[in-house]
Design an enzyme around this catalytic site. Sequence first.
Site, PDB file in Angstrom:
ATOM      1  N   GLY A  88      -3.029   3.690  -2.210  1.00  0.00           N
ATOM      2  CA  GLY A  88      -2.221   4.267  -3.270  1.00  0.00           C
ATOM      3  C   GLY A  88      -3.039   4.530  -4.522  1.00  0.00           C
ATOM      4  O   GLY A  88      -4.084   3.902  -4.748  1.00  0.00           O
ATOM      5  N   ILE A 131      -1.503   5.513   7.518  1.00  0.00           N
ATOM      6  CA  ILE A 131      -1.056   4.137   7.756  1.00  0.00           C
ATOM      7  C   ILE A 131       0.166   4.141   8.673  1.00  0.00           C
ATOM      8  O   ILE A 131       0.257   3.335   9.604  1.00  0.00           O
ATOM      9  CB  ILE A 131      -0.763   3.423   6.431  1.00  0.00           C
ATOM     10  CG1 ILE A 131      -2.086   3.145   5.691  1.00  0.00           C
ATOM     11  CG2 ILE A 131       0.000   2.115   6.665  1.00  0.00           C
ATOM     12  CD1 ILE A 131      -1.917   2.519   4.323  1.00  0.00           C
ATOM     13  N   ARG A 135       7.290  13.413   3.869  1.00  0.00           N
ATOM     14  CA  ARG A 135       7.857  14.229   2.794  1.00  0.00           C
ATOM     15  C   ARG A 135       8.453  15.512   3.330  1.00  0.00           C
ATOM     16  O   ARG A 135       9.511  15.959   2.889  1.00  0.00           O
ATOM     17  CB  ARG A 135       6.763  14.533   1.760  1.00  0.00           C
ATOM     18  CG  ARG A 135       7.254  15.329   0.557  1.00  0.00           C
ATOM     19  CD  ARG A 135       6.193  15.382  -0.527  1.00  0.00           C
ATOM     20  NE  ARG A 135       4.917  15.862   0.000  1.00  0.00           N
ATOM     21  CZ  ARG A 135       3.802  15.912  -0.715  1.00  0.00           C
ATOM     22  NH1 ARG A 135       3.798  15.485  -1.968  1.00  0.00           N
ATOM     23  NH2 ARG A 135       2.688  16.377  -0.183  1.00  0.00           N
ATOM     24  N   HIS A 170       1.240  -9.419  -1.060  1.00  0.00           N
ATOM     25  CA  HIS A 170       0.480  -8.159  -1.114  1.00  0.00           C
ATOM     26  C   HIS A 170      -0.905  -8.331  -0.483  1.00  0.00           C
ATOM     27  O   HIS A 170      -1.937  -8.132  -1.134  1.00  0.00           O
ATOM     28  CB  HIS A 170       0.357  -7.659  -2.546  1.00  0.00           C
ATOM     29  CG  HIS A 170       0.043  -6.191  -2.632  1.00  0.00           C
ATOM     30  ND1 HIS A 170       0.342  -5.409  -3.718  1.00  0.00           N
ATOM     31  CD2 HIS A 170      -0.556  -5.342  -1.741  1.00  0.00           C
ATOM     32  CE1 HIS A 170      -0.053  -4.168  -3.519  1.00  0.00           C
ATOM     33  NE2 HIS A 170      -0.607  -4.099  -2.318  1.00  0.00           N
ATOM     34  N   GLY A 172      -1.667  -6.770   2.573  1.00  0.00           N
ATOM     35  CA  GLY A 172      -1.780  -5.779   3.642  1.00  0.00           C
ATOM     36  C   GLY A 172      -3.199  -5.319   3.889  1.00  0.00           C
ATOM     37  O   GLY A 172      -3.612  -5.117   5.028  1.00  0.00           O
TER      38      GLY A 172
END
Length: 320
Positions: free
Chosen positions: A81, A157, A178, A284, A286
Site C-alpha cells: 500500500g 495479493i 475495482r 499487522h 501480514g
Amino acid sequence: MTVHKTPTDVWLPIPADEIDGLPEPGASGLNYLFWDGGPDFPGDPASCVFYVVPYMKGEQIAVRPLSGMSRVRVVQTLSAGIDHVTPGIGALPSGVRLCNAKGVHEASTAELTLTLILASLRGIPGFVRGQDAEEWRSGFYPALADKTVLIVGYGSIGAAIEDRLTPFECARVVRVARSARRGEHGPVHAMADLPELLPDADVVVLSTPLTPETRHLADADFLGRMKDGALLVNVARGPVVETAALLKETETGRIRAALDVTDPEPLPAGHPLWHAPGVLVTPHVGGSTSAFMPRAKRLLAAQLTRFAAGEDPSNIVLTT
C-alpha cells in the site's frame, strides 16, 4: 567559478552494503545514504533523487522529508500500500514516480490469510485458551472445504491468496476488483457487484488498497449483507472496515472476523475489538516474515539498476 554537482543521493532504509546487486556508486554516480526514520536526516533532502520510504514506520516519518525533496525522481515504498505516503505527495515536484513493493509481500500475506481463515474456522483461538485452562474442548468445527470464498481486492495479493486456496477444495472462489475483467483463473467482478455476491460467501477476504473509494467499504450495509455465520478476514488496511459497524455485528455473534489490521492501529488497550466474540486479531504481520528482506533487497537492486540506466522503474502506482 563554482561548479554545482547534480544531486545523486539515494536514501535507503537498509544499509547499501547489505543489498547485493546495487549499481556501484562510482560507476553509477549514485551516493547511497542510510535512513530508517531516525530524527536526523542522512543528508540534504534536496539532494535526494531516489527515496525508499522506511518500512512500517508510519505516515509521519514517511512524509517528513518529502517537502524538502525538490529534485527527487522516484519514491519507492517497501509496502504493497501507499496510503502512508500519499498525504505528502502534494509537496513533490511534477513527474515523480511513486512505486509500491509489488512482488515483495504476496507470499507472506497470502500465507497469513490462509492461517487466519483456518484458525478462525477450526476454532484454534479457543483451543489455545482451552490449553491454558487445561480444558479439552472437543466438538465439530467448520471446515474450509466446500466453502465459498469471496476475495475483495483481486490484485497480486488477491491472486496469491487464491493460489493457496486451491488445495483446500473450496466450493467456489469469487473475485472482485475495482472493475470487471477476465482473470487468469476466471472472471473478476466489479465492486458494483458486491451487494449480490456477499450473501453467498462463507468467507469474505479484504485485500484492497486503502483509497477514498475503499475507506469504510465494509460498512453496516456491507456487513449486513453477509450471511449468518460468515467470516470476514481483513489483510488490507484497518479503515477498509468500519469498526463500529463490525462490533455491532460480532457482538451479536452473527458473523465472525479475523483482522491483521485494525482501525485504530495499533489497537489500544481496552478497545472492545480485543474481546469481541468470534474476533481474532493479529498485529499487522501480514508482510513481516523471513520472506520480506530478501525480496525487498532484490526489488531495490532491480529498481536502482533501472534508475541508473535511465529506465523507468517497475511498479509505478502514480506519477505526480
